[in-house]
Design a protein around this motif. Structure first.
Motif, PDB file in Angstrom:
ATOM      1  N   ALA A  72      11.294  69.036  25.130  1.00 55.79           N
ATOM      2  CA  ALA A  72      10.331  69.511  26.133  1.00 55.79           C
ATOM      3  C   ALA A  72       8.926  69.017  25.793  1.00 55.79           C
ATOM      4  O   ALA A  72       8.172  68.570  26.673  1.00 55.79           O
ATOM      5  CB  ALA A  72      10.363  71.035  26.204  1.00 55.79           C
ATOM      6  N   HIS A  73       8.581  69.057  24.510  1.00 52.14           N
ATOM      7  CA  HIS A  73       7.257  68.619  24.082  1.00 52.14           C
ATOM      8  C   HIS A  73       7.078  67.110  24.314  1.00 52.14           C
ATOM      9  O   HIS A  73       6.041  66.660  24.816  1.00 52.14           O
ATOM     10  CB  HIS A  73       7.060  68.972  22.606  1.00 52.14           C
ATOM     11  N   LEU A  74       8.124  66.351  23.964  1.00 51.54           N
ATOM     12  CA  LEU A  74       8.037  64.895  24.143  1.00 51.54           C
ATOM     13  C   LEU A  74       7.944  64.533  25.630  1.00 51.54           C
ATOM     14  O   LEU A  74       7.183  63.645  26.023  1.00 51.54           O
ATOM     15  CB  LEU A  74       9.245  64.198  23.511  1.00 51.54           C
ATOM     16  N   GLU A  75       8.710  65.251  26.439  1.00 51.71           N
ATOM     17  CA  GLU A  75       8.683  64.957  27.879  1.00 51.71           C
ATOM     18  C   GLU A  75       7.277  65.194  28.447  1.00 51.71           C
ATOM     19  O   GLU A  75       6.772  64.422  29.255  1.00 51.71           O
ATOM     20  CB  GLU A  75       9.716  65.822  28.617  1.00 51.71           C
ATOM     21  N   GLU A  76       6.656  66.257  27.963  1.00 49.17           N
ATOM     22  CA  GLU A  76       5.294  66.574  28.400  1.00 49.17           C
ATOM     23  C   GLU A  76       4.332  65.427  28.037  1.00 49.17           C
ATOM     24  O   GLU A  76       3.506  65.006  28.848  1.00 49.17           O
ATOM     25  CB  GLU A  76       4.869  67.838  27.644  1.00 49.17           C
ATOM     26  N   ILE A  77       4.490  64.915  26.805  1.00 44.24           N
ATOM     27  CA  ILE A  77       3.621  63.810  26.352  1.00 44.24           C
ATOM     28  C   ILE A  77       3.847  62.571  27.226  1.00 44.24           C
ATOM     29  O   ILE A  77       2.889  61.954  27.709  1.00 44.24           O
ATOM     30  CB  ILE A  77       3.900  63.453  24.866  1.00 44.24           C
ATOM     31  N   VAL A  78       5.124  62.228  27.451  1.00 37.70           N
ATOM     32  CA  VAL A  78       5.422  61.017  28.232  1.00 37.70           C
ATOM     33  C   VAL A  78       4.882  61.174  29.654  1.00 37.70           C
ATOM     34  O   VAL A  78       4.228  60.269  30.180  1.00 37.70           O
ATOM     35  CB  VAL A  78       6.942  60.726  28.272  1.00 37.70           C
ATOM     36  N   ARG A  79       5.126  62.327  30.268  1.00 38.89           N
ATOM     37  CA  ARG A  79       4.698  62.508  31.659  1.00 38.89           C
ATOM     38  C   ARG A  79       3.175  62.443  31.781  1.00 38.89           C
ATOM     39  O   ARG A  79       2.646  61.976  32.786  1.00 38.89           O
ATOM     40  CB  ARG A  79       5.252  63.812  32.239  1.00 38.89           C
ATOM     41  N   SER A  80       2.485  62.863  30.716  1.00 39.15           N
ATOM     42  CA  SER A  80       1.007  62.789  30.775  1.00 39.15           C
ATOM     43  C   SER A  80       0.524  61.344  30.713  1.00 39.15           C
ATOM     44  O   SER A  80      -0.625  61.052  31.046  1.00 39.15           O
ATOM     45  CB  SER A  80       0.407  63.601  29.627  1.00 39.15           C
TER      46      SER A  80
END
Ligand code: DC
Length: 216
Positions: free
Chosen positions: A205-213
């Motif tokens: 979830a944390h990585l997805e947030e970083i990528v989407r940003s």
């Protein structure tokens, strides 16, 4: 878009990268699997792993492909065989070999042509994809990483002891960080994420947030 995930063994890169790729609809590249496949192919041919020239010759003769979740050597599925402890402790010869690295880097770049990828390894942000749009450096405490690897090997039915796994991991970390070509190093523009104490779901979830940003 290219997302690189580099970091030491046992930081949870593979499972996080695979799930992240699935959620994003990107291709997943497990580049460690390619070094493992070279090691397996060399062992099967009875090559002397310490002989750099015979490993260099080997990668000129074989073809390694990552197809979905499978690893193929000349079309043969070796996905399971490459995960044994025996391969893991022998891998440094392939990983230290500049000719092997050059060939695998080329295959990794070809695999990313024209598609979005999540790629994981040691040198993805620094050597293979220096222009990647999103670079993540994944770490975790040494003991936590060894514990995860130990449980993983046990689940695969391997008879290993934790202290051996920790010692082997320590030796591999040393080697990964100090090899002359393709050493494990955090790229200057990478975001460091420690997974210590985080559940696999929290990591993804944390990585997805970083990528989407970072998405346009
Ligand atoms: O991530 P892994 O444990 O499957 O990687 C196996 C070995 O391959 C690891 O000891 C270092 C090496 N490796 C590498 O040198 N460069 C990569 N891009 C990926 C893995």
């Amino acid at each position: 878009m290219i997302v690189t995930i580099d970091g030491p063994a046992g930081a949870g890169k593979s499972s996080a990268a695979r799930e992240l790729a699935r959620r994003l609809g990107f291709r997943f590249l497990d580049t460690g699997a390619m070094y493992r496949a070279v090691t397996l192919a060399a062992k099967e041919r009875g090559l002397d792993l310490a002989d750099a020239e015979s490993l260099a010759q080997l990668v000129r003769e074989i073809r390694i492909e990552l197809v979905d979740d499978r690893v193929l050597v000349d079309g043969r599925d070796v996905t399971k065989e490459i995960r044994t402890y025996d391969i893991t402790v022998s891998i440094q010869h392939a990983a230290d070999n500049p000719a092997v690295r050059a060939q695998l880097v080329q295959w990794q770049r070809e695999a990313a042509e024209g598609v979005s990828v999540v790629t994981e390894g040691r040198d993805q942000a620094t050597v293979v994809f220096p222009n990647a749009e999103c670079k993540i450096f994944l770490t975790a405490d040494e003991s936590e990483r060894a514990q995860r690897r130990y449980l993983d090997l046990q689940a695969r039915g391997e008879d290993v002891c934790y202290d051996d796994v920790l010692a082997a991991q320590h030796a591999r970390d040393e080697r990964d960080c100090t090899r002359a070509v393709g050493a494990l190093r955090k790229a200057d523009d990478a975001i460091e994420v420690s997974t210590s104490g985080m559940s696999p779901d929290e990591v993804v979830a944390h990585l997805e947030e970083i990528v989407r940003s970072k998405m346009p």
